[in-house]
Design an enzyme around this catalytic site. Structure first.
Site, PDB file in Angstrom:
ATOM      1  N   ALA A  66      -2.333   8.130   3.605  1.00 29.42           N
ATOM      2  CA  ALA A  66      -2.463   7.062   2.629  1.00 29.42           C
ATOM      3  C   ALA A  66      -1.771   5.829   3.144  1.00 29.42           C
ATOM      4  O   ALA A  66      -0.896   5.905   3.996  1.00 29.42           O
ATOM      5  CB  ALA A  66      -1.861   7.502   1.299  1.00 29.42           C
ATOM      6  N   SER A  67      -2.188   4.695   2.620  1.00 34.89           N
ATOM      7  CA  SER A  67      -1.604   3.442   3.033  1.00 34.89           C
ATOM      8  C   SER A  67      -1.729   3.324   4.535  1.00 34.89           C
ATOM      9  O   SER A  67      -2.813   3.334   5.079  1.00 34.89           O
ATOM     10  CB  SER A  67      -0.148   3.401   2.587  1.00 34.89           C
ATOM     11  OG  SER A  67       0.282   2.086   2.472  1.00 34.89           O
ATOM     12  N   GLY A  68      -0.580   3.232   5.241  1.00 36.75           N
ATOM     13  CA  GLY A  68      -0.638   3.112   6.688  1.00 36.75           C
ATOM     14  C   GLY A  68      -1.287   4.310   7.345  1.00 36.75           C
ATOM     15  O   GLY A  68      -1.923   4.202   8.398  1.00 36.75           O
ATOM     16  N   SER A 124       0.759  -1.169   0.000  1.00 35.60           N
ATOM     17  CA  SER A 124       0.000   0.000   0.000  1.00 35.60           C
ATOM     18  C   SER A 124       0.799   1.232   0.000  1.00 35.60           C
ATOM     19  O   SER A 124       0.711   2.068   0.822  1.00 35.60           O
ATOM     20  CB  SER A 124      -0.937  -0.013   1.133  1.00 35.60           C
ATOM     21  OG  SER A 124      -0.850   0.559   2.168  1.00 35.60           O
TER      22      SER A 124
END
Length: 714
Positions: A497-499, A29
């Site tokens: 975003a992602s994490g 991610s």
């Protein structure tokens, strides 16, 4: 071997940067900012890693709030926190239909953006009694809080701006302190106005939007605010044009030419040197592996970048035209003429006049009635930051709201060479703070302020990557548990975003700026087969192993065997489904609906809101207003914000703040070496759009990084 990840950049002059590449790369991610084909730095052992490229910067701009969008809340499933608790027995995770969302969460999901309080600033003149009380407090104020009546607050906005609080010994600008200075100056009877220097900024558009909002709010006080821009691009001008007067020196550099997107690809280089990338990409918009695998931009990546670029450019045009009272087409035509002469900018009304700094100071003397042979009383940003709100009668109320700031790349533990106040989210520390808030009865609500692209590049080997995923799940779990006991709001800044989004989705309500980079729910994993390269340079590597898949991540001198490739693909697919399904559960959205907005795609805040990934568009003040509403605190009541992330200066910081010292220099060198070694800065940037890094990004030369990584692996 080590890592290489390079990502495209979006900018007014874009350069695609680096990221070190490694024998085995894996990125989970990665929110490749506007879907730039990014590569992020991963280590030789690959595993799904939560991380997103930092973000859009220099010319990003979406500054308007969509009207009347409705987050897709109709498709709601009933889940409980336990349904996705990694520690829960497998049997329990199979019965989400029997678990029910809390009533508060259901009500929250059903709301539209317009149903939430705006949190808009309203300036209220103090009454006679309140003014008298403020004067008494000023009499007993600390010496460093003394400000001469009729003073002008000067702030120089340049370079990096962090969302973290800074200690008095820390260098750099802090967004919370900048915003607080605007509020204090509006009410401080000793401050006549603000003289704002705006130079080359290196932050995302979320912060720019927040600062601009405070400029406009300050003007409601009736005090003047004058801007000065020696160097100006799209982002700087967006801030500057909000000032009532704007000046520039005759030699000022203006670059309002529009925005560009640029992506770099190294597949051709790999083919020449004998490197074969083997990348497993889950999500058609997940472009992190494209830089390794492709020689040109994919259609999906082009689509995503084009959408983001159009949003930013269109919003910039709209906001500037509205502020300057011009037609949209007039602004576009002006940009397309390639104007760089400052006199032309003055003639067209883009700036008030051309003056040098000393001439502006002289003008301010005249405005304030200061004799020309006297100095204009000025108070700078750093000194004014030490003035307490209590001194100005701006103390909060009895109700407490906790603020937990998560800014920077996420890592499990702190690097031994990093400074205590350096940027970064330490998972264990965040979990500890969340638990403190949950267990305390004094807090009525909590705001989790997120400015993070995801997992730290340090978590790049297989074991560290697994721990990172575990830590993200634990943080998500703790946030969910906190939300069961009291209202929790996620306030997203430049990028979540992602994490970063993983954390935000644990809260019932998410607030984002209109251009906050959001999402990147996808996975890229793989490794580099260096067999041909090793043969060319005369390097040999042999492995003795036990176990069918023991060499899966260790044998970079050969490609995956068919059975290894199959296992690796299953690992990546499993990591993606875990992330996607947890996101679907968190947002009360059917998995098939979440699949439509996942696929590794990065959205701006406005687009994310219209797709159910975000609930409301706004900044920190709106998050506070929503927290008050959910905690049943009247909007007219004041609250006290309790920062759980207050910095405590280290000895090196104190010494370096007082003056140059061996200890300070040694610490600075260690930090620099750490940045050069791990290259955890920008993965995608657009001079005008892509955000260049979350506080202290390094821009290592990709080729030099490759050489360094190779030598470090010997």
């Amino acid at each position: 071997m080590s890592k290489l990840l390079h990502t495209p950049q979006i900018t007014s002059t874009v350069q695609a940067h680096r990221k070190s590449f490694s024998a085995t790369i894996l990125l989970l991610s990665k929110t490749r900012a506007p879907r730039l084909p990014l590569l992020s730095s991963l280590h030789a052992k690959s595993v799904p890693l939560l991380r997103t490229p930092p973000s859009l910067s220099r010319a990003n701009l979406s500054l308007t709030r969509p009207s009347g969008f409705v987050p897709p809340a109709a498709h709601r499933r009933s889940f409980s926190v336990r349904a996705f608790d990694d520690s829960a027995p497998a049997a329990e995770t199979q019965k989400p239909e029997q678990e029910q969302e809390t009533q508060k969460e259901q009500e929250s999901r059903a709301k539209k953006d317009g149903d939430y309080p705006s949190g808009e600033f309203e300036f209220e003149e103090f009454g006679a009694w309140k003014k008298f009380g403020v004067k008494l407090k000023m009499l007993v104020a600390f010496p460093w809080e003394r400000v001469k009546k009729g003073s002008v607050l000067t702030m120089k906005l340049r370079g990096q701006i962090s969302d973290q609080l800074k200690s008095r010994f820390s260098s750099g600008l802090s967004l919370p302190q900048i915003c607080e200075n605007f509020i204090k100056a509006a009410y401080d009877p000793r401050i006549s106005g603000i003289y704002l220097h705006i130079d080359s900024l290196n932050c995302g558009w979320g912060k720019v939007e927040e600062i601009r909002r405070h400029i406009l709010n300050f003007k409601k006080s009736g005090k003047f605010i004058v801007g000065y821009v020696p160097t100006c691009r799209e982002k700087e001008y967006y801030l500057a044009c909000a000032c009532e007067e704007l000046y520039a020196p005759p030699s000022a550099y203006f670059s309002l030419y529009g925005l560009t997107v640029q992506a770099s690809f190294v597949r051709g280089l790999f083919d020449k040197v004998g490197i074969e990338p083997q990348v497993e990409r889950i999500g058609k918009y997940k472009s992190a592996g494209d830089q390794l695998m492709r020689k040109s931009m994919s259609e999906e990546n082009c689509e995503m970048l084009t959408t983001i670029l159009d949003n930013i450019y269109g919003s910039w045009i709209d906001e500037v035209s509205s502020t300057k009272g011009k037609k949209r087409e007039d602004i576009e035509n002006f940009i397309n003429e390639g104007v760089f002469h400052v006199e032309r900018l003055k003639k067209e009304g883009f700036i008030t006049d051309t003056r040098y700094d000393d001439e502006v100071i002289t003008m301010l003397k005249g405005k304030l009635g200061v004799q020309m042979d006297k100095n204009l009383p000025l108070v700078d940003y750093r000194r004014y930051s030490r003035v307490r709100k209590w001194t100005l009668g701006l103390s909060g109320g009895k109700d407490l709201i906790a603020v937990i700031r998560a800014s920077g790349a996420i890592s499990r533990v702190k690097s031994p060479t990093s400074l205590p106040s350096s940027s970064g989210v330490i998972a264990e520390q965040i979990i500890e703070k969340i638990r403190v808030v949950r267990e305390s009865k004094k807090f009525k609500a909590a705001i989790i302020r997120i400015d993070s692209p995801g997992g730290d590049a340090l978590a790049s080997d297989f074991l560290s990557g697994c721990f990172m995923m575990l830590m993200m799940s634990r943080m998500w779990r703790e946030i969910r548990l906190l939300a069961e006991s009291k209202p929790v709001i996620a306030s997203m800044v430049d990028v979540a975003a992602s994490g970063g989004y993983y954390m935000a989705m644990g809260t019932p309500t998410i607030v984002a700026e209109s251009l906050t980079l959001t999402g990147s729910i996808g996975v890229v994993s793989g490794k580099l087969n260096l067999g041909n390269l090793y043969e060319k340079i005369g390097f040999n590597k042999e492995i003795i192993s036990r176990g069918k898949y023991a060499e899966l991540l260790a044998a970079e001198q050969r490609p995956f065997r068919p059975d290894e490739a199959e296992l690796f693909a299953k690992m990546a697919d499993n990591a993606y489904k875990m992330f996607r399904d947890k996101a679907a559960f968190s947002r009360s959205m059917p998995v098939d609906k979440m699949e439509e907005v996942a696929q590794g795609r990065v959205w701006t805040g406005n687009d994310a809101a219209s797709r159910g990934l975000v609930d409301a568009i706004g900044g920190f003040s709106r998050a506070i207003a929503i927290a008050k509403e959910k905690a049943n605190i009247p909007q007219t009541n004041k609250v006290t914000l309790v920062e759980l992330s207050r910095p405590s200066p280290s000895l090196p910081e104190i010494l370096s703040g007082v003056g140059s010292s061996l200890v300070g220099v040694d610490t600075a060198m260690k930090e620099l070496l750490r940045e050069l070694t791990f290259a955890e800065g920008v993965q995608a940037r657009m001079d005008g759009i892509l955000y260049e890094g979350l506080e202290g990004a390094s821009f290592a030369n990709p080729i030099l990084t490759m050489i360094k990584d190779y030598l470090s692996s010997l």
